[in-house]
Enzyme design. Structure first.
Site, PDB file in Angstrom:
ATOM      1  N   CYS A 140      67.881  76.931 -28.457  1.00 10.78           N
ATOM      2  CA  CYS A 140      66.833  76.319 -28.529  1.00 10.78           C
ATOM      3  C   CYS A 140      66.566  74.855 -28.951  1.00 10.78           C
ATOM      4  O   CYS A 140      67.159  74.717 -30.525  1.00 10.78           O
ATOM      5  CB  CYS A 140      65.669  76.349 -29.978  1.00 10.78           C
ATOM      6  SG  CYS A 140      64.072  76.306 -29.973  1.00 10.78           S
ATOM      7  N   CYS A 143      64.637  72.991 -31.790  1.00  8.38           N
ATOM      8  CA  CYS A 143      65.200  73.633 -33.006  1.00  8.38           C
ATOM      9  C   CYS A 143      66.248  72.971 -33.865  1.00  8.38           C
ATOM     10  O   CYS A 143      65.995  72.327 -35.220  1.00  8.38           O
ATOM     11  CB  CYS A 143      65.144  75.143 -33.249  1.00  8.38           C
ATOM     12  SG  CYS A 143      63.906  75.998 -31.950  1.00  8.38           S
ATOM     13  N   ASP A 144      67.627  73.052 -32.631  1.00 10.83           N
ATOM     14  CA  ASP A 144      68.486  72.258 -33.514  1.00 10.83           C
ATOM     15  C   ASP A 144      69.450  71.510 -32.948  1.00 10.83           C
ATOM     16  O   ASP A 144      70.012  70.881 -32.862  1.00 10.83           O
ATOM     17  CB  ASP A 144      69.212  73.073 -33.275  1.00 10.83           C
ATOM     18  CG  ASP A 144      68.985  75.019 -33.678  1.00 10.83           C
ATOM     19  OD1 ASP A 144      68.587  74.662 -34.791  1.00 10.83           O
ATOM     20  OD2 ASP A 144      69.212  76.110 -33.469  1.00 10.83           O
TER      21      ASP A 144
HETATM   22  C1  LIG Z   1      68.380  80.265 -33.496  1.00 15.17           C
HETATM   23  C2  LIG Z   1      66.793  80.122 -33.130  1.00 15.17           C
HETATM   24  C3  LIG Z   1      66.995  78.790 -34.288  1.00 15.17           C
HETATM   25  C4  LIG Z   1      65.373  78.919 -33.993  1.00 15.17           C
HETATM   26  N1  LIG Z   1      65.071  77.389 -35.006  1.00 15.17           N
HETATM   27  C5  LIG Z   1      64.094  77.231 -35.367  1.00 15.17           C
HETATM   28  C6  LIG Z   1      63.547  75.932 -35.614  1.00 15.17           C
HETATM   29  O1  LIG Z   1      64.495  75.523 -36.662  1.00 15.17           O
HETATM   30  N2  LIG Z   1      62.028  75.827 -35.489  1.00 15.17           N
HETATM   31  C7  LIG Z   1      61.000  76.716 -35.576  1.00 15.17           C
HETATM   32  O2  LIG Z   1      60.082  76.161 -35.775  1.00 15.17           O
HETATM   33  N3  LIG Z   1      61.211  77.325 -34.050  1.00 15.17           N
HETATM   34  C8  LIG Z   1      62.363  78.082 -34.495  1.00 15.17           C
HETATM   35  N4  LIG Z   1      63.186  79.546 -33.536  1.00 15.17           N
HETATM   36  C9  LIG Z   1      62.421  79.584 -32.677  1.00 15.17           C
HETATM   37  C10 LIG Z   1      61.802  80.630 -33.726  1.00 15.17           C
HETATM   38  O3  LIG Z   1      62.252  81.403 -34.872  1.00 15.17           O
HETATM   39  C11 LIG Z   1      60.449  81.854 -32.896  1.00 15.17           C
HETATM   40  O4  LIG Z   1      59.172  80.727 -32.210  1.00 15.17           O
HETATM   41  C12 LIG Z   1      59.864  81.907 -33.820  1.00 15.17           C
HETATM   42  O5  LIG Z   1      60.508  83.202 -34.866  1.00 15.17           O
HETATM   43  C13 LIG Z   1      58.361  83.610 -33.350  1.00 15.17           C
HETATM   44  O6  LIG Z   1      58.128  83.877 -34.533  1.00 15.17           O
HETATM   45  P1  LIG Z   1      57.284  85.419 -34.032  1.00 15.17           P
HETATM   46  O7  LIG Z   1      56.746  85.666 -34.844  1.00 15.17           O
HETATM   47  O8  LIG Z   1      55.969  85.381 -32.949  1.00 15.17           O
HETATM   48  O9  LIG Z   1      58.663  86.499 -33.000  1.00 15.17           O
HETATM   49  P2  LIG Z   1      60.036  86.436 -33.462  1.00 15.17           P
HETATM   50  O10 LIG Z   1      60.448  86.048 -35.228  1.00 15.17           O
HETATM   51  O11 LIG Z   1      60.361  86.585 -32.763  1.00 15.17           O
HETATM   52  O12 LIG Z   1      60.003  88.218 -34.674  1.00 15.17           O
HETATM   53  C14 LIG Z   1      58.738  89.075 -33.861  1.00 15.17           C
HETATM   54  C15 LIG Z   1      59.237  90.400 -34.331  1.00 15.17           C
HETATM   55  O13 LIG Z   1      58.637  91.756 -34.348  1.00 15.17           O
HETATM   56  C16 LIG Z   1      59.392  92.814 -34.375  1.00 15.17           C
HETATM   57  N5  LIG Z   1      59.853  93.579 -33.454  1.00 15.17           N
HETATM   58  C17 LIG Z   1      59.443  93.539 -31.953  1.00 15.17           C
HETATM   59  N6  LIG Z   1      59.460  94.751 -31.748  1.00 15.17           N
HETATM   60  C18 LIG Z   1      58.581  96.087 -32.290  1.00 15.17           C
HETATM   61  C19 LIG Z   1      58.169  97.108 -32.163  1.00 15.17           C
HETATM   62  N7  LIG Z   1      58.325  97.254 -30.884  1.00 15.17           N
HETATM   63  N8  LIG Z   1      58.335  97.363 -33.655  1.00 15.17           N
HETATM   64  C20 LIG Z   1      57.971  97.294 -34.614  1.00 15.17           C
HETATM   65  N9  LIG Z   1      58.643  95.428 -34.765  1.00 15.17           N
HETATM   66  C21 LIG Z   1      59.468  94.966 -33.391  1.00 15.17           C
HETATM   67  C22 LIG Z   1      61.282  92.407 -34.708  1.00 15.17           C
HETATM   68  O14 LIG Z   1      61.881  93.636 -35.888  1.00 15.17           O
HETATM   69  C23 LIG Z   1      60.194  91.146 -35.290  1.00 15.17           C
HETATM   70  O15 LIG Z   1      60.360  90.880 -36.680  1.00 15.17           O
HETATM   71  C24 LIG Z   1      63.861  79.675 -33.903  1.00 15.17           C
HETATM   72  C25 LIG Z   1      64.861  80.745 -32.296  1.00 15.17           C
HETATM   73  C26 LIG Z   1      66.245  81.198 -33.155  1.00 15.17           C
HETATM   74  C27 LIG Z   1      67.049  81.834 -31.843  1.00 15.17           C
END
Ligand SMILES: Cc1cc2nc3c(=O)[nH]c(=O)nc-3n(C[C@H](O)[C@H](O)[C@H](O)COP(=O)(O)OP(=O)(O)OC[C@H]3O[C@@H](n4cnc5c(N)ncnc54)[C@H](O)[C@@H]3O)c2cc1C
Length: 326
Positions: A140, A143-144
């Site tokens: 990302c 992000c980084d």
């Molecule tokens: C290394 C890294 C660094 C990042 N740094 C930043 C940053 O500094 N700032 C920023 O704004 N964004 C950052 N991001 C991006 C950010 O993490 C994502 O945009 C954000 O987490 C998305 O949130 P979400 O809730 O949609 O999904 P996610 O955070 O992906 O969470 C998905 C959830 O769904 C659950 N899940 C999936 N399938 C199932 C299922 N079938 N049953 C039950 N549970 C399930 C998983 O266990 C998880 O808990 C970063 C991403 C990465 C990979």
């Protein structure tokens, strides 16, 4: 109804910023949400050390700490947070059904999908090693990238997102080397032209990653090879960005929900509504554009409000129809 079936008002699938924000709003609207965390409690942010761009943390915060705080906030309003993986759903009838860990069956009035997306990596051991160490591998740039100001970085990828991320990095970093596996970009002409015309981006076509090199703690260089000549050389770099796409975690919904060609859930523009009444989506499971914690949280809020309003409209329609018969 069998005794094993649990009936809930609001089922939230996923425990990232989208899921927990949906839970905070749903719980405060008396929807008694039940949230399943999945195999990655806290979601993608638990894999990063530094989050500096989420509003409200002037000094920054670690990803795991921020997600623990979001969980605590959801639980403060009595969200029922549970371990478990939703393995199957059935949205074909009036009742929305979901199965947890293959066995437990839940019937939900409303469902909020917050299952996120997983960044794709090359799969090299050295890449995974420095990714886990937080030592210079990232998927990302937005992000980084900030952590690599005035440094030299390498980015892998050939699509529109890769070009956009390379261009973003070029404004922060001294030099960006872009590795493209084929002899041309997959990106649109306009995006490709943008990187080609950026002075501090060097594009290496027909070039792949051989190893991410480092001192055991942080990345120091990337060894690459030309897939036509097999010639290898090292590029000094402190950051290695992988921009080869994401896989949304939406396989279990594909028989019921409209997905785009990559698997992102298609929502009605400006809302969190899916093509199934009472099923809503938030976060990266539907977002291939922004993919940020704050946008995931924002759409989590939208999903809970949409779910609450949908339920209220359904309940009042039911009251009107029953009072007509009384
Ligand atoms: C290394 C890294 C660094 C990042 N740094 C930043 C940053 O500094 N700032 C920023 O704004 N964004 C950052 N991001 C991006 C950010 O993490 C994502 O945009 C954000 O987490 C998305 O949130 P979400 O809730 O949609 O999904 P996610 O955070 O992906 O969470 C998905 C959830 O769904 C659950 N899940 C999936 N399938 C199932 C299922 N079938 N049953 C039950 N549970 C399930 C998983 O266990 C998880 O808990 C970063 C991403 C990465 C990979």
């Amino acid at each position: 109804m069998s005794e094993n079936i649990e009936k809930v008002k609001c089922l939230i699938i996923g425990s990232g910023p989208a899921g927990y924000t949906a839970a905070i709003y749903a719980a405060r609207a008396n929807m008694s949400p039940v949230l399943y965390q999945g195999t990655q409690p806290g979601g993608q942010l638990t894999t990063t050390n530094e989050v500096e761009n989420f509003p409200g943390y002037p000094e920054g915060v670690t990803g795991p700490e921020m997600m623990m705080q979001l969980q605590a906030q959801a639980q403060r309003f009595e969200t029922d947070v549970r371990d478990g993986w939703v393995t199957k759903v059935d949205f074909s009838g009036d009742v929305h059904k979901a199965w947890v860990n293959e066995t437990k069956e839940i019937h939900a009035d409303t469902i909020i999908i917050s299952t996120g997306a997983s960044a794709k990596y090359l799969g090299l051991d050295s890449e995974q090693k420095y990714l886990k160490l937080g030592g210079g591998v990232s998927a990302c740039a937005v992000c980084d990238g900030f952590f690599y100001r005035n440094q030299e970085v390498v980015i892998v990828g050939a699509g529109d997102s890769a070009c956009e991320e390379a261009h973003y990095l070029s404004k922060l970093c001294k030099k960006v080397t872009m590795l493209v596996r084929r002899d041309e970009f997959r990106a649109s002409k306009i995006m490709a032209a943008r990187v080609k015309n950026t002075e501090n981006i060097e594009i290496l076509f027909n070039t792949e990653t051989d190893e991410v090199l480092g001192d055991g703690q942080v990345v120091t260089a990337v060894r690459v090879f030309n897939n036509q000549t097999n010639e290898k050389h090292e590029i000094p770099a402190t950051g290695f960005f992988v921009a080869i796409g994401h896989k949304p975690n939406t396989d279990i919904f594909k028989d019921f929900l409209d997905l785009d060609e990559t698997g992102y859930i298609i929502n009605e523009p400006g809302t969190s509504k899916t093509n199934i009444e009472g099923v809503f989506v938030s976060g990266d499971a539907a977002d291939h554009v922004y993919r940020q914690a704050v946008t995931a949280a924002g759409t989590g809020c939208m999903a809970a409000l949409d779910a609450e309003r949908w339920l209220a409209a359904k309940d009042s329609a039911f009251e009107v129809s029953t009072s007509t018969y009384n």
